[in-house]
Design an enzyme around this catalytic site. Structure first.
Site, PDB file in Angstrom:
ATOM      1  N   ASP A   4      -1.154 -10.280  28.039  1.00 14.78           N
ATOM      2  CA  ASP A   4      -1.928 -11.476  28.328  1.00 14.78           C
ATOM      3  C   ASP A   4      -1.993 -11.723  29.840  1.00 14.78           C
ATOM      4  OD1 ASP A   4      -3.147 -13.939  26.966  1.00 14.78           O
ATOM      5  OD2 ASP A   4      -1.691 -14.871  28.318  1.00 14.78           O
ATOM      6  N   HIS A  59      -9.950 -14.017  19.913  1.00  7.89           N
ATOM      7  CA  HIS A  59      -9.396 -15.337  19.641  1.00  7.89           C
ATOM      8  C   HIS A  59      -9.713 -16.352  20.732  1.00  7.89           C
ATOM      9  CE1 HIS A  59      -6.575 -13.593  22.429  1.00  7.89           C
ATOM     10  NE2 HIS A  59      -6.021 -14.779  22.605  1.00  7.89           N
ATOM     11  N   ASP A  60     -10.163 -15.899  21.898  1.00  7.13           N
ATOM     12  CA  ASP A  60     -10.509 -16.785  23.005  1.00  7.13           C
ATOM     13  C   ASP A  60     -12.010 -17.015  23.130  1.00  7.13           C
ATOM     14  OD1 ASP A  60      -7.982 -17.426  23.972  1.00  7.13           O
ATOM     15  OD2 ASP A  60      -7.870 -15.647  25.242  1.00  7.13           O
ATOM     16  N   ASP A  64       1.058  -8.641  21.036  1.00 11.87           N
ATOM     17  CA  ASP A  64       0.591  -9.431  22.164  1.00 11.87           C
ATOM     18  C   ASP A  64       1.809  -9.787  23.011  1.00 11.87           C
ATOM     19  OD1 ASP A  64      -1.195 -10.981  23.736  1.00 11.87           O
ATOM     20  OD2 ASP A  64      -2.301 -11.519  21.936  1.00 11.87           O
ATOM     21  N   GLU A 101      -5.163  -7.809  29.642  1.00 11.42           N
ATOM     22  CA  GLU A 101      -6.207  -8.825  29.768  1.00 11.42           C
ATOM     23  C   GLU A 101      -6.306  -9.216  31.238  1.00 11.42           C
ATOM     24  OE1 GLU A 101      -7.358 -13.183  27.906  1.00 11.42           O
ATOM     25  OE2 GLU A 101      -5.320 -12.799  28.634  1.00 11.42           O
TER      26      GLU A 101
END
Length: 583
Positions: free
Chosen positions: A221, A352-353, A113, A280
């Site tokens: 991200d 995870h979000d 990430d 993302e």
């Protein structure tokens, strides 16, 4: 060629198939919640190392590791203070090196990430930047004067009236230097100024350092927020607030494509083999995604779009709307059509979000096992790269959180605090948070029925879901009709049947409120996928030619039931079936 040999070939440029990566399945590890080796209640790299055989058994190709860099943990590691070290909470660089070596030995790859829209306010770059107005790194971040005619540090004095994604304004006053700095998220996550070429070169050097160390790719991200509208316009405020969403001025900005193409040239172009890249991108459109993922543009392999996970959301995350299957089908089908032959889709229902996909899109009660299998079947049979979020392969569900003290996530805690200040209905908010909080996706991985679910022998950083006594890996691995084994079969099908990767997509019965059915057409074969997204039996006659009557069932959520030959369709609650026929 064996899997481990194949890894070596890919990394040295020796693999003959440049499209091999499109057959990969990615497994996301949220390390804080995956496996704790140290009894401190927090997952770590050595815990993950002890579970690699489990991932190999599942059959995934890539492990995406959420941030393990040094961090003050204001946002659970998405606020990075040192890009080139591991936080002691998770282990050491030596642990990381061992993890890469062990993954490669098993034929798997590691994607890190990468958070490069912002850093932590404790990163040395920002410490220097805020030290004085004439520091060489001052322009590495976004610094601006107060609004003319206002009192600095008071509401309304900010350079723009943009609202942070974590509540409040996107600007924080720094009295020492007499200016505001920009942060789209927490005030402890200042945004990097990508307009400055020195910033970009520093980021690219760091990325090359990780690639030299053995990483196989990056999940980037909020990478569509790195280019801002430099005129910094105001936005329309929310009713009753001085602030409003300013996303139109910092998502898919004017230089976003330019920066990603530069990144490719500087970081990826000279690398042997394929480096997997996924961006993302909240609020990205299909047209923009087609540009970001077009192979000849050399930007990204795929993007995470949010359209389908915002269908049940109103004015904000906890303003929950009813989710209609027709809308979910239409959204997924539109992305299939929009990127077909142009770019590439990422496929996910949870991460995870997000809350647990089973509780959100499926049935976590009576039909839990069937619903978990059916959600997976539909997702994995679309065209694109499937992402398995840790625990989804077990049918993990939302936990019974009832009080604000159950939560740990900065987003939820700040939203609740502001709602309390406004005098909002906190009981109703807690009900909504129970359904949609990011913490629901972050409860510990359920390995066995022991008190710590096999995740830890200590006190977990967030409560273990009490249903772990029934829903856990020990009970499912090797159990013929389990959710885990169904995932294994889906992943194996993608690896062995090119129709899953390459076939064209056609949605049928688009307006049916409970049936999700589509065809995948390959060069030599076709697949028919039919699923019942309801707790009632359903039946229909599909608009198919008579030749489908001879198609073979290759995978079903209900192995003991005999499916009718198409075009007749009769499905039990939450049942799904895949048929195959040659062309």
């Amino acid at each position: 060629m064996g899997e481990a040999t194949e890894i070596s070939a890919i990394r040295t440029g020796g693999h003959e198939d440049p499209g091999q990566w499109r057959r990969w399945v990615v497994y996301q590890v949220y390390p804080r919640s995956f496996a704790d080796s140290g009894a401190d209640g927090v997952g770590d790299l050595r815990g993950l190392l002890g579970r690699l055989d489990y991932l190999q058994t599942l059959g995934v190709d890539v492990v995406w590791l959420s941030p393990v860099y040094r961090s003050p943990m204001d946002d659970n590691g998405y606020d990075i203070s040192d890009y080139q070290d591991i936080d002691p909470l998770f282990g050491t660089l030596a642990d990381w090196d061992e993890l890469v070596a062990e993954l490669h030995a098993r034929g798997m790859r590691l994607v890190m990430d990468l958070v490069i829209n912002h850093t932590s306010d404790e990163h040395p770059w920002f410490v220097e930047s805020r030290s004085s107005r004439d520091n060489p790194k001052r322009d590495w971040y976004w610094w601006r004067d107060p609004r003319p005619g206002t009192e600095p540090g008071t509401p309304g004095a900010e350079p723009t009236n943009w609202e942070s994604h974590f509540s409040g304004p996107t600007w924080t006053w720094d009295a020492r230097t007499g200016q505001y700095y920009l942060h789209i998220f927490s005030r402890r996550q200042p945004d990097l100024n990508w307009e400055n070429p020195e910033v970009r070169q520093a980021v690219y050097a760091m990325m090359r350092w990780w690639l030299d160390r053995g990483v196989d790719g990056f999940r980037m991200d909020v990478i569509n927020m790195i280019s801002k509208d430099t005129s910094l316009p105001d936005t329309r405020p929310r009713p009753g607030s001085p602030y409003g969403p300013g996303d139109q001025y910092f998502t898919c900005g004017p230089r976003n494509h330019e920066y990603l193409q530069e990144m490719y040239r500087e970081v990826f172009a000279s690398r042997p083999g394929h480096v997997l890249t996924v961006g993302e991108m909240p609020e990205v459109s299909i047209a923009e995604a087609a540009l970001f993922t077009a192979p000849d543009r050399h930007e990204l392999d795929m993007v995470f779009q949010f359209e389908h996970v915002w269908l049940d959301q109103g004015a904000h995350k906890f303003d929950i709307l009813p989710l209609k299957l027709t809308e979910l089908k239409a959204s997924m089908a539109a992305w299939q059509a929009g990127l077909a032959g142009r770019g590439w889709n990422s496929l996910y229902f949870g991460n995870h979000d997000q809350p647990r996909s089973l509780s959100r899109f499926g049935d976590d009660g009576e039909y839990r096992v069937s619903a978990a299998k059916t959600l997976a079947t539909v997702l994995h049979l679309h065209q694109g790269t499937p992402y398995v979020y840790q625990g989804d392969e077990l049918g993990m569900a939302n936990a019974p959180f009832t009080a604000i003290t159950d939560y740990r996530d900065i987003q939820a805690l700040r939203f609740h605090a502001e709602a309390a200040d406004r005098g909002d209905d906190l009981a109703a908010l807690l009900q909504a948070m129970n359904r949609k909080s990011r913490d629901q996706g972050r409860t510990p991985m359920q390995w066995d029925a022991s008190p710590g679910a096999g995740f830890t022998s200590g006190t977990p950083w967030i409560a273990v879901n009490p249903d772990h006594v029934d829903v856990n890996a020990a009970a499912q691995v090797g159990a013929a009709d389990s959710v885990f084994e169904h995932y294994r079969k889906l992943i194996a099908l993608r690896h062995t049947d090119p129709v899953v990767t390459d076939g064209e997509f056609e949605l049928l019965l688009a307006e049916h409120p409970a049936i999700w059915v589509f065809i995948r057409r390959g060069r030599d074969a076709e697949l028919l996928v039919a699923a019942n997204f309801s707790a009632d039996p359903v039946s229909a006659v599909l608009p198919l030619d008579a030749g489908w009557a001879d198609a073979a069932v290759i995978l079903t959520s209900h192995p003991g039931r005999s499916a009718l030959p198409p075009p007749d369709l009769a499905l039990a609650p939450w049942e799904s079936v895949i048929w195959r026929r040659p062309r």
